[in-house]
Design a protein around this motif. Structure first.
Motif, PDB file in Angstrom:
ATOM      1  N   MET A  99      -9.227   7.646  -0.030  1.00 17.75           N
ATOM      2  CA  MET A  99      -7.542   7.260   0.435  1.00 17.75           C
ATOM      3  C   MET A  99      -8.815   6.013   0.969  1.00 17.75           C
ATOM      4  SD  MET A  99      -5.341   9.711   0.926  1.00 17.75           S
ATOM      5  CE  MET A  99      -3.698   7.919   0.986  1.00 17.75           C
ATOM      6  N   VAL A 100      -8.966   4.919   0.482  1.00 21.88           N
ATOM      7  CA  VAL A 100     -10.515   3.520   0.979  1.00 21.88           C
ATOM      8  C   VAL A 100      -9.267   2.069   0.039  1.00 21.88           C
ATOM      9  CG1 VAL A 100     -11.852   2.311   2.291  1.00 21.88           C
ATOM     10  CG2 VAL A 100     -11.898   4.969   2.254  1.00 21.88           C
ATOM     11  N   GLY A 101      -9.534   1.446   0.806  1.00 22.87           N
ATOM     12  CA  GLY A 101      -9.743  -0.302  -0.285  1.00 22.87           C
ATOM     13  C   GLY A 101      -9.779  -0.929   1.514  1.00 22.87           C
ATOM     14  N   LEU A 102     -10.277  -2.076   0.532  1.00 24.25           N
ATOM     15  CA  LEU A 102     -11.082  -3.448   0.967  1.00 24.25           C
ATOM     16  C   LEU A 102     -10.096  -4.760   1.285  1.00 24.25           C
ATOM     17  CD1 LEU A 102     -15.201  -3.363  -0.396  1.00 24.25           C
ATOM     18  CD2 LEU A 102     -14.062  -2.380   1.758  1.00 24.25           C
ATOM     19  N   PHE A 103     -10.041  -4.751   3.025  1.00 26.63           N
ATOM     20  CA  PHE A 103      -9.603  -6.857   3.190  1.00 26.63           C
ATOM     21  C   PHE A 103     -10.670  -7.257   2.829  1.00 26.63           C
ATOM     22  CE2 PHE A 103      -6.561  -9.277   6.437  1.00 26.63           C
ATOM     23  CZ  PHE A 103      -5.892  -9.329   5.104  1.00 26.63           C
TER      24      PHE A 103
ATOM     25  N   TRP B 145     -13.614  -5.476   5.512  1.00 28.59           N
ATOM     26  CA  TRP B 145     -12.584  -5.135   6.016  1.00 28.59           C
ATOM     27  C   TRP B 145     -12.289  -3.895   5.709  1.00 28.59           C
ATOM     28  CZ3 TRP B 145     -14.086  -6.308  10.894  1.00 28.59           C
ATOM     29  CH2 TRP B 145     -14.191  -7.709  11.545  1.00 28.59           C
ATOM     30  N   MET B 146     -12.429  -2.386   5.987  1.00 27.43           N
ATOM     31  CA  MET B 146     -11.639  -1.263   5.397  1.00 27.43           C
ATOM     32  C   MET B 146     -10.741  -1.047   5.797  1.00 27.43           C
ATOM     33  SD  MET B 146     -14.561   1.755   5.672  1.00 27.43           S
ATOM     34  CE  MET B 146     -16.130   1.474   5.244  1.00 27.43           C
ATOM     35  N   TYR B 147      -9.215  -0.487   4.686  1.00 27.88           N
ATOM     36  CA  TYR B 147      -8.476  -0.097   5.206  1.00 27.88           C
ATOM     37  C   TYR B 147      -8.613   1.296   4.578  1.00 27.88           C
ATOM     38  CZ  TYR B 147      -5.975  -0.346   1.113  1.00 27.88           C
ATOM     39  OH  TYR B 147      -5.775  -0.332  -0.194  1.00 27.88           O
ATOM     40  N   HIS B 148      -8.387   2.334   5.618  1.00 22.12           N
ATOM     41  CA  HIS B 148      -8.092   3.659   5.100  1.00 22.12           C
ATOM     42  C   HIS B 148      -7.207   4.861   5.310  1.00 22.12           C
ATOM     43  CE1 HIS B 148     -11.137   4.915   8.512  1.00 22.12           C
ATOM     44  NE2 HIS B 148     -11.458   4.245   8.138  1.00 22.12           N
TER      45      HIS B 148
ATOM     46  N   GLY C  82      -9.966   1.545  -4.413  1.00 28.55           N
ATOM     47  CA  GLY C  82      -9.191   0.012  -3.902  1.00 28.55           C
ATOM     48  C   GLY C  82      -7.650   1.479  -3.652  1.00 28.55           C
ATOM     49  N   PRO C  83      -6.808  -0.126  -3.797  1.00 29.80           N
ATOM     50  CA  PRO C  83      -7.015  -1.455  -4.195  1.00 29.80           C
ATOM     51  C   PRO C  83      -7.515  -2.391  -3.261  1.00 29.80           C
ATOM     52  CG  PRO C  83      -4.188  -1.115  -3.799  1.00 29.80           C
ATOM     53  CD  PRO C  83      -5.479   0.160  -3.464  1.00 29.80           C
ATOM     54  N   ASP C  84      -8.039  -3.444  -3.917  1.00 30.93           N
ATOM     55  CA  ASP C  84      -8.505  -4.148  -2.442  1.00 30.93           C
ATOM     56  C   ASP C  84      -7.846  -5.939  -2.590  1.00 30.93           C
ATOM     57  OD1 ASP C  84     -11.048  -2.744  -2.634  1.00 30.93           O
ATOM     58  OD2 ASP C  84     -12.283  -3.999  -3.439  1.00 30.93           O
ATOM     59  N   PHE C  85      -7.405  -6.837  -1.482  1.00 32.94           N
ATOM     60  CA  PHE C  85      -7.043  -7.247  -0.997  1.00 32.94           C
ATOM     61  C   PHE C  85      -7.844  -8.795  -0.698  1.00 32.94           C
ATOM     62  CE2 PHE C  85      -3.967  -3.634  -0.731  1.00 32.94           C
ATOM     63  CZ  PHE C  85      -3.375  -3.711  -1.508  1.00 32.94           C
ATOM     64  N   GLU C  86      -7.327  -9.698  -1.373  1.00 33.46           N
ATOM     65  CA  GLU C  86      -8.254 -10.967  -0.860  1.00 33.46           C
ATOM     66  C   GLU C  86      -7.555 -11.649  -0.139  1.00 33.46           C
ATOM     67  OE1 GLU C  86     -10.575 -12.862  -4.135  1.00 33.46           O
ATOM     68  OE2 GLU C  86     -11.800 -10.989  -4.569  1.00 33.46           O
TER      69      GLU C  86
ATOM     70  N   VAL D 146       1.060  -1.096  -0.028  1.00 37.92           N
ATOM     71  CA  VAL D 146      -0.043   0.602  -0.604  1.00 37.92           C
ATOM     72  C   VAL D 146       0.747   1.149  -0.653  1.00 37.92           C
ATOM     73  CG1 VAL D 146      -1.370   1.783   1.157  1.00 37.92           C
ATOM     74  CG2 VAL D 146      -1.016  -1.175   0.800  1.00 37.92           C
ATOM     75  N   VAL D 147       0.732   2.025  -1.136  1.00 34.90           N
ATOM     76  CA  VAL D 147       1.324   3.151  -1.231  1.00 34.90           C
ATOM     77  C   VAL D 147       0.748   4.622  -1.635  1.00 34.90           C
ATOM     78  CG1 VAL D 147       3.585   4.896  -2.135  1.00 34.90           C
ATOM     79  CG2 VAL D 147       3.665   2.225  -2.413  1.00 34.90           C
TER      80      VAL D 147
END
Lengths: 322, 322, 322
Positions: free
Chosen positions: C295-299, C281-284, C205-209, C190-191
């Motif tokens: 500035m949000v993505g999903l785990f 699960w959000m990360y942001h 995203g990006p989203d990560f699975e 994540v940058v």
């Protein structure tokens, strides 16, 4: 002193080594003679005089002698247990003060107008700073010592938080050492103050010189309005009290870039050029606009013969004037 | 319990002491009776009710009783191993939620609109928070415990990140303690929310009172848009989990100033006036414009007789109204 | 090898365990089969080729093959003791470079224009990065190893600090592992670069699975102009070198939110869904305007059957498009 005794002292001096029996027995090497100098126990009472002055260019500084104030102010070094009485003479025509971070001082040495501990124009006031070694309290809990990379600054000029004094240069470094802490060959001070380093014009350093192998200590302080990220090329440090890992069991992150905001301070020691050799190593704020606007200096690490490979003081293209 | 047993328990309670044989044998002192209270093991299942309310002045708050919401919301304390079921009633006319940092919760307790875990106006929803002690996983790796200085907040009002709810006051502190953690005499909460402290008007504290020797715990939370640096006069803490050094082997930096950004949280305990005595000790954001604009409060440390040297509530010149 | 022996290996691999007698005597045993994979000792010399390219959309990237550059650039993993020679070909029509954080490199591999270590358009230049294990210096002091979550980036495009190259995507992750460090099942990068994540459009995203129980490693890097706070829902990490506590004696704070500024980097491993289960699960970034601006993505943590409770990719209300 036998080998083991020495090594153990160095280890403990590192501040926070987990001394399992096996570890303290391990270093059976003959480096007793070669070890670095370490800080002694404190306990002394010292006196010094400090002048608060307006400089020729309109800046303000602290100085040890009249007419010799500098920005940043002089480095004040203490050992845990020391007491320092500082007679501050304010030669300016506005009130100013001396406020210190990290050390022990009674409210009369707070350096704030609220606590009437500032110095009127032309007046003199004595501030007392105390320090203490770590130890166990009566209730069995652990009390931290005063050791650290701290700083002092005005808290009165311009506003009740010294915003004007800080902008103009009323700040300086303080280092409190613990018995056994490794002593450097040289200490340099970097203050990120608003968009300047040590209040110098943009694109003009300061640069610091060393020879490969020198143990150079950096104390980095931030002041003003902005956050910064302090970055060094080719050198790293540990994000802990001393900037030095205490040994294999110290979980601290090793970094070469650290976010910091006003009044944050930290320090570390590097072995100049260790594993990387001589060179003109940049240090700079890594916020892109800040480095572009000139928050850059050089760590000029020379070979033993005094040369720096690839470095041409008159022709380096990073927009860094001297 | 003999003396040594007690001291050892205190040490371990400090969370992360390197217990070399020599150290654990060292404290041969009779402080068994004088030791501080420590947290018990957790494992309880608790229930509480929390109201989300609009306050008379247009702010919003969490409260334990109807009509009694506060900004910040109530302190929620747990011990590792505890489970907490919180029945949240939203008395407002807009949807809101409860999102917690640091604790274990299933996605149905996420408190986000995306995960349909918010509370509609007038509705009630039960959130479940779990905590756990540290321990070794089946694969031999170490799993951290839940202990820490955490916080809860709305994630729905105004935007899908609760920007409106946060601005208006929907936040509060959570402390999870580990068995053996030292318990304070008192806990105070400081929330740097945009340019305000605890959503109070600028230049109006909050101030916190204590008597010299009190063990006062601070939990410091940041919210909103800006970065800040939290600074205290005359008191310091360790930059680690508890804010207390675990003993001589803890390499953490001791600080009195810390940069923090939105949703960061940390905590520590100080012995009021230790080594410095009574006084009106400022705490403030050290970003110069922020302190000048009033992000300042006082830690009013009294002598045993209730007096504070040099402090005149009606006449202190730092622009700090009460 | 019996189980206890294995556990000791895991412990030591964790990097910094305080070995009290009881712990250090423990190592008798053998769970070799159940433990996680760990990093081997380094010492290899490796070669790789890296292309600096302009992408179709005007961005710039590093790539392992011609025409395959990505933003961020490829993950480069080393073990302490490894040497890496990177032949960099600059296929663009402006000069560019490769500057690395944390590793050992001579001034000829600095990647700055000042040190004439950039790559002219169409040219090729070999950069050499070295790494080293920790160990004791001749003088008895402790030298940190190279292990860490680091990164590389351009230092030349646009300005002498690479502001243009960074904005357009010239950055990538570097991980240096210590012998015994736990290896993850998967690593994600994540940058936070100005107001974007990995230079993707906002709200995308990006989203990560992952599947519940996967050991997922995150490396988080910041670039550009702004400070951020990286936050994850439902997962936490330790604020130390590895992001993993080394054991019960590690005093590091466990966090789920961390302030970071340009060129800061850190990493950690989580067990997906540990104690919290499957979910989106959000990360942001937790700076409110930054998360609101996307500035949000999903785990995306799936159950073993591949489902994610409560998650509807086409209808989640947090303004997060895919």
């Amino acid at each position: 002193m036998d080998r083991r005794g020495f090594n153990r002292r160095v280890l403990l001096g590192g501040a926070a080594v987990a001394t399992s029996t096996s570890l303290s027995l391990a270093p059976e090497v003959s480096t007793a003679a070669a070890g670095p100098r370490t800080a002694p126990a404190g306990g002394e009472t010292r006196h010094m005089k400090l002048y608060i002055e307006e400089l020729a260019d309109g800046q303000m500084g602290y100085g040890l002698e009249k007419g010799r104030a500098t920005v940043p102010g002089p480095l004040i070094e203490l050992n845990e247990g020391d007491t320092l009485h500082i007679e501050v003479e304010n030669t300016m025509d506005v009130a100013a003060s001396l406020h210190v971070h990290g050390l022990d001082y009674e409210i009369t040495s707070d350096g704030t107008r609220m606590n009437k501990s500032h110095v009127e124009p032309g007046a003199t006031r004595t501030y007392t700073w105390r320090t203490h070694a770590p130890g166990r309290r009566a209730d069995g809990t652990w009390r931290p010592g005063s050791a650290g990379y701290w700083h002092y600054h005005d808290h009165v000029v311009g506003t009740d938080h010294g915003t004007g004094g800080l902008r103009k240069g009323l700040f300086g470094p303080v280092i409190v050492r613990r018995k056994g802490d490794i002593l450097p060959d040289r200490t340099v001070t970097v203050v990120f103050n608003d968009m300047l380093i040590n209040n110098r014009p943009a694109h003009s350093g300061p640069d610091f010189e060393a020879t490969v192998g020198d143990r150079v200590e950096w104390i980095v302080i931030t002041h003003g309005e902005f956050y910064h990220t302090f970055h060094m090329h080719g050198h790293r440090w540990a994000d802990n009290r001393t900037g030095l890992l205490t040994g294999p069991d110290d979980p601290s992150q090793v970094i070469d870039n650290k976010i910091c905001g006003p009044a944050d301070s930290f320090g570390f020691q590097v072995i100049a050029g260790e594993g990387v050799g001589a060179g003109a190593w940049m240090y700079h704020c890594h916020v892109q606009s800040h480095s572009d606007m000139g928050m850059v200096g050089l760590f000029l690490v020379k070979k033993a013969d005094g040369t720096i490979p690839g470095y041409d003081p008159g022709d380096h293209g990073h927009g860094h004037g001297h």
